[in-house]
Design a protein around this motif. Structure first.
Motif: not given
Ligand SMILES: Nc1ncnc2c1ncn2[C@@H]1O[C@H](COP(=O)(O)OP(=O)(O)OP(=O)(O)O)[C@@H](O)[C@H]1O
Ligand SMILES: [Mg+2]
Lengths: 277, 447, 336
Positions: B207, B210-211, B214, B354-356, B425, C125, C243, C246-247, C249-250
């Motif tokens: 996490i 991930l942060g 971003e 984009q993260p994906l 996806l 997704n 989207f 999804f974001q 999540l954080l």
């Protein structure tokens, strides 16, 4: 080194020890045994006979030990640390695979039953560690003990409270906030909630002061008087053997000595090796 | 620990040693087929990006496969690498520097000094109310000062011909220098992050990373003075000749004609081939270095730590230091790949990260290829990238024809028309789940 | 100096938005924390679960609207919500059956399950984008405001207005009901207690005859309800975009971890902590300060600590601070 099972291969991540504590009870499936022992010699209420078994694919921890308890009597297992006492209890309760030997309850072979089925058959077990639900209140712990029962449990709960009055006082408190001795009482109380015919206790007095320990032993005698068979492991060998109808000394997974509690206490060899003179 | 696994590993040596080359051969066949069906140039583009993906996968494999570090901030490190391409290769905007460049630099220095001061205070002073108060005071004062100094600078810089520049520009150095620089930039960020977050449990680390990703992206999108934010930086200089120049060169046209190609096609293919050589060189170097490192005592220690952190720690191994090293190294590799990617594109477009696509897809590559095996990571990179590229047109083909059967402009028709893109996806998820279920060690398992 | 107006500005731009955002995060975090408590992994597909439930609810809303059915002053989406919940519950139960159960039976390491949830995330997704596309969808209808700025101004005679959008009011009320139901269920029903018992001590729960598969199934159903509700409320308040979910999540994970993973009360507290910090740190305080300070005292500038684009940085910073100083979260979570 790669572990055998890629799914359990956690790459050393720390979270494993958190969500699945390492001392968790292994729930291995019972593997049908190839060789059943010849007709048994013991005909007690609960018998684990000539048990051989270990954890997973590891070495055998139990090497043919036999444990038995008569109806309404107290049987005690003692022995050095790591002798396999807890393992024997788990084997009798169906929590690890027996490679040889059998377990019988009231004459019925239950070797292949799952622990849950054994609960339904009237067995109850208090593990050595992690034997309560810490965030549940005392009362909820007791309720969960009786989870399988469909009838009214209030009478049984009343009996448990009579047995352990302190629990009544603390019934709204999370069990994890109780003292060690009180937790043991919760654990025993939880096991009693199924109204079992056999109660198995793994070191119920661990971490308990001498006075409370005597109390607890008194309670256990009381429980036995109601006709419940008790099989227990104890570190406080002397006191435990004093109240035991039958005692077993386990060494390296095998019976070293067995006899009535008094006999064992009197046996000079047992005294010398296991009771500290 | 037990010796059981080793006996199994050597049980089928013949099959194992053939497995890797065969898989790569199969991959090659797939790519050649793609070339025949879609054209050589298209296939080369796929291969190039696949190779860049392979470098990314090597970086993630270093962290996850070999050290068990759960970094899902890949996107952030890639973006930092991309930023390096801008900072190294774009020409400096002298006007902007004159307008407020120094102010910004000074502001950044002040900000960094505040952080250093805070860390020092925390280390030097005994834990107490007073320390807390002093730290808060220093923090607030530092922040106010930082904003006071930097804000006017930013405003001034961003006002300089905002449509074309509005940022400080870069150093104007050859773009190839940006590749190692991207690695360094990512490594620096990784060091900072690792210092704070590496002690955490794996899902917390996940996490946290991930942060971070971003946040890095937020900085890239919003700090226009740095790299023009969402206005994008385009026209980043290239390490290879431009197609148009080749087409104008008589020499090249003549050579192309000798191969029976027209100048336009030939120039594209030639440029892509040159890129491929460059990327292959980097990939080879990274692969070589990581293989050497992992066979060294250091690498063995890292893996020992991964397999049993508790035991390794008990044996006096400095787990945190090893983790920090490998986290920084892995991130550097990812940063290099990020710089290469931006060089290939010739532009930095923060909005497209984009993260994906840039984090989780790389993870799919590593898991599918085989965590803990560098060859697996490379194969995974090539294969998953190929799949990613190929699924969209395939899906389009299938769903597009379905869509034409629906009433024109209806909701279903619209959904089906877009479905090709979404198929990507879905496919990636299904592939990941299938591999995890039926071949959890991946295509080329760790030895 | 005009403290009353300062207060109104604060309420209007900070408090009310933060409360409704906090409620949405809390519902999301409750789902994450329940999954962690019972299934023992961090579910990365949670944001997409929310998106799926919301997408179904939106389609159903559109259907209802096409039929001319509305919910009076309330948004039609609330009528459609049960459908979304049921669909999501089916999806989650199906996913558990096809995907997660295998790993549970094999007692896979939690980190493996996290990676598995990444795969599920991709699939969900894709499904969500397939059924509703990638664009922005607004589906709020009914009354826009519970309290309008002008109405408030006229009523109070103050210079500043206080607006409470109906979506905000609905969020808070719905979230309160959902949380009350959840806690009643967990604390007062046999099944709920067995879930808590299972979360506390799985092995002992098995020894007590608690059926793990049943506990898991009920957990997924509850998670479906929470996630869909959270997603729909968020969508009503802002708008729906695959989207964005999804974001989410954080901040959601930040809320769950800050509160203590596995602890439902903590998830709620965490949701509000994160929401308030995000809103307060990215709000330009100038107007409040102008009112609150005597004339001419207020500094110039927007008095905004950071631009709203950096709100992730806030969740993240709080997360790191809590993890460094209190690794088990504000309320003691399951992690030791
Ligand atoms: N879950 C397990 N997995 C593998 N081996 C185990 C496990 N639990 C115990 N053992 C091993 O089995 C052996 C016997 O352990 P056991 O717990 O039965 O001892 P014990 O007699 O109960 O000791 P104590 O008096 O300390 O409780 C020990 O060598 C121990 O290492
Ligand atoms: Mg023991």
């Amino acid at each position: 080194m790669i572990s055998e099972d890629p799914l359990r291969d956690d790459r050393g991540n720390r979270d494993l020890s958190i969500t699945r504590p390492r001392d968790a009870i292994p729930m291995d499936p019972i593997v049908p045994t190839a060789t059943q022992p010849a007709t048994s010699v013991v005909n007690a209420f609960l018998v684990g006979e000539a048990m051989v078994g270990g954890y997973g694919r590891g070495p055998s921890i139990l090497n043919g030990c036999t444990i038995a308890a008569e109806k309404g009597q107290i049987a005690v297992i003692v022995g050095p640390n790591g002798a396999g006492k807890s393992t024997a209890m788990k084997a009798i309760f169906g929590m690890l695979d027996l490679r040889q030997g059998s377990v019988r309850l009231n004459g019925e072979d239950i070797t292949r039953l799952s622990p849950q089925d054994r609960v339904a058959k009237g067995m109850a077990f208090v593990p050595q560690t992690r034997n309560i639900f810490p965030s549940l209140t005392v009362q909820e712990n007791l309720e969960m003990g009786a989870f399988l029962r469909k009838d009214d449990i209030s009478r049984t709960m009343e009996q448990v409270y009579e047995l352990f009055p302190i629990l009544r006082e603390k019934r709204r408190q999370p069990a994890g906030e109780l003292s060690g001795g009180q937790r043991q009482q919760v654990a025993v109380g939880r096991a009693l909630m199924t109204q079992p015919s056999v109660l198995m206790l793994d070191e119920p007095t661990a971490g308990v002061s001498p006075i409370v320990m005597d109390e607890l032993f008194d309670r256990i005698i009381e429980i036995a008087r109601t006709g419940i068979t008790i099989l227990m492991v104890e570190q406080n060998a002397r006191q435990a053997l004093e109240i035991a109808d039958k005692g077993y000394v386990l060494v390296q997974g095998a019976n070293a000595f067995s006899g009535t509690g008094k006999d064992l206490l009197a046996d000079p060899q047992v005294r010398k090796s296991f009771l500290g003179g | 620990m037990t010796t059981v696994p080793q006996t199994r590993a050597i049980a089928t040596p013949a099959r194992d040693s053939l497995r890797t080359p065969l898989l790569f051969l199969g991959m090659g066949v797939l790519l050649v087929l793609t070339g025949f069906l879609m054209g050589a140039n298209y296939a080369l583009l796929v291969v190039n990006m696949g190779l860049v993906s392979a470098i990314m996968a090597l970086g993630v494999n270093l962290q996850w496969g070999f050290a068990g570090l759960f970094n899902i901030g890949v996107m952030g490190f890639l973006a930092l690498g991309g930023l390096a391409a801008v900072l190294i290769a774009m020409p400096p905007v002298t006007e902007a520097w004159a307008a407020g460049g120094l102010r910004i630099l000074l502001g950044l220095l002040l900000g960094a000094a505040t952080v250093v001061l805070l860390v020092l205070l925390r280390m030097r002073m005994a834990p107490s109310r007073r320390r807390m108060a002093v730290m808060i005071a220093v923090g607030i004062a530092g922040f106010v000062l930082f904003r006071r100094v930097i804000d006017p600078g930013i405003v001034a810089v961003e006002a300089v011909t905002p449509a074309a520049t509005g940022y400080l520009g870069g150093l104007g150095l050859p773009v190839l220098l940006a590749w190692p620089a991207g690695g360094l930039l990512a490594a620096g960020a990784a060091w900072l992050i690792g210092k704070t977050a590496l002690g955490l449990r794996s899902d917390y680390l996940a996490i946290a990373t991930l942060g971070i990703a971003e946040i890095i992206l937020a900085v890239l999108k919003n700090e226009d003075w740095l790299a023009r934010g969402v206005k994008n930086v385009i026209g980043i200089p290239r390490p290879v000749p431009r197609e148009i120049d080749l087409q104008r060169s008589p020499d090249f046209v003549e050579q192309a004609a000798r191969f029976g190609l027209n100048a336009v096609d030939a120039s594209k293919i030639w440029v892509n081939l040159l890129y491929m050589l460059l990327i292959l060189a980097v990939l080879g170097l990274v692969l070589l270095l990581s293989q050497l490192a992992l066979k060294s005592p250091w690498g063995r220690m890292v893996r020992a730590i991964r397999d049993n952190e508790v035991a390794a720690e008990a044996m006096g191994k400095d787990v945190t230091a090893r983790h920090l090293q490998i986290f920084v190294l892995g991130s550097a590799v990812i940063g290099i790949a990020g710089a290469i990617m931006v060089t290939l594109d010739g532009q930095l477009t923060p909005g497209s990260y984009q993260p994906l696509r840039y984090t989780f897809l790389i993870w799919v590559m590593v898991i599918v290829g085989g965590s803990g095996n560098n060859w697996g990571a490379i194969l995974g990179g090539l294969l998953i990238w190929w799949l990613w590229v190929i699924v969209a047109p395939l899906g389009q083909l299938v769903f597009g024809s379905l869509a034409t059967m629906m009433p024109e402009g209806s909701f279903m028709a619209q959904r089906l028309a877009d479905a090709g893109e979404q198929m990507r996806l879905l496919t990636m998820g299904v592939v990941l789940l299938l591999v995890l279920r039926f071949s959890p060690r991946g295509l080329i398992p760790e030895r | 100096m005009d403290l009353l107006n300062a207060l109104v500005v604060f309420l209007n731009f900070v408090f009310v938005p933060a409360v409704s955002y906090g409620a949405q995060l809390a519902l999301g975090a409750l789902g994450v924390t329940l999954i962690y408590g019972i299934l023992r992994f961090s579910n990365f597909a949670h944001g997409d679960t929310m998106a799926f439930g919301t997408a179904i609810t939106i389609l159903c809303t559109f259907g209802l609207q096409a039929l001319g059915i509305t919910f009076g002053p309330l948004p039609t989406a609330l009528l459609a919500l049960p459908v979304g919940i049921v669909a999501t519950a089916l999806l989650l139960l199906g996913t558990d059956r096809v995907v997660y159960r295998f790993y549970r039976e094999r007692k896979a390491a939690p980190v493996i399950l996290v990676i598995v949830s990444m795969g599920v995330m991709f699939v969900m997704n894709g499904i969500v984008r397939f059924i509703i596309g990638v664009g922005d969808v607004t589906f709020a209808d009914g009354a826009r405001f519970l309290v309008s700025a002008r109405g408030f101004q006229e009523w109070s005679g103050l210079e500043e207005g206080l607006a409470i959008r109906s979506s905000q009011a609905i969020t808070v009320v719905t979230a309160a009901i959902a949380v009350a139901l959840l806690f009643w269920f967990l604390n007062h029903t046999r099944t709920g207690k067995s879930m808590r018992a299972f979360s506390d001590n799985e092995d002992l729960a098995l020894l007590s005859g608690i059926n793990p598969e049943r506990v898991v199934a009920i957990t997924w159903i509850i998670v479906a309800a929470l996630a869909t509700t959270a997603g729909v409320l968020y969508g009503l308040d802002k708008s729906f975009k695959a989207f964005t979910y999804f974001q989410l999540l954080l901040p959601i994970f930040a809320a769950a971890i800050v509160g203590g993973l596995g602890n439902p009360l903590g998830a709620i507290a965490g949701g509000f902590v994160i929401a308030f910090s995000e809103v307060m740190l990215t709000y330009a305080w100038r107007k409040v300060v102008l009112y609150a300070l005597p004339e001419g005292w207020a500094p110039d500038g927007l008095l905004q600590l950071m631009s709203t684009e950096y709100k992730f940085a806030v969740s993240f910073a709080i997360l790191i601070i809590v993890l460094l100083f209190r690794p088990t979260g504000l309320f003691r979570g399951q992690s030791v």
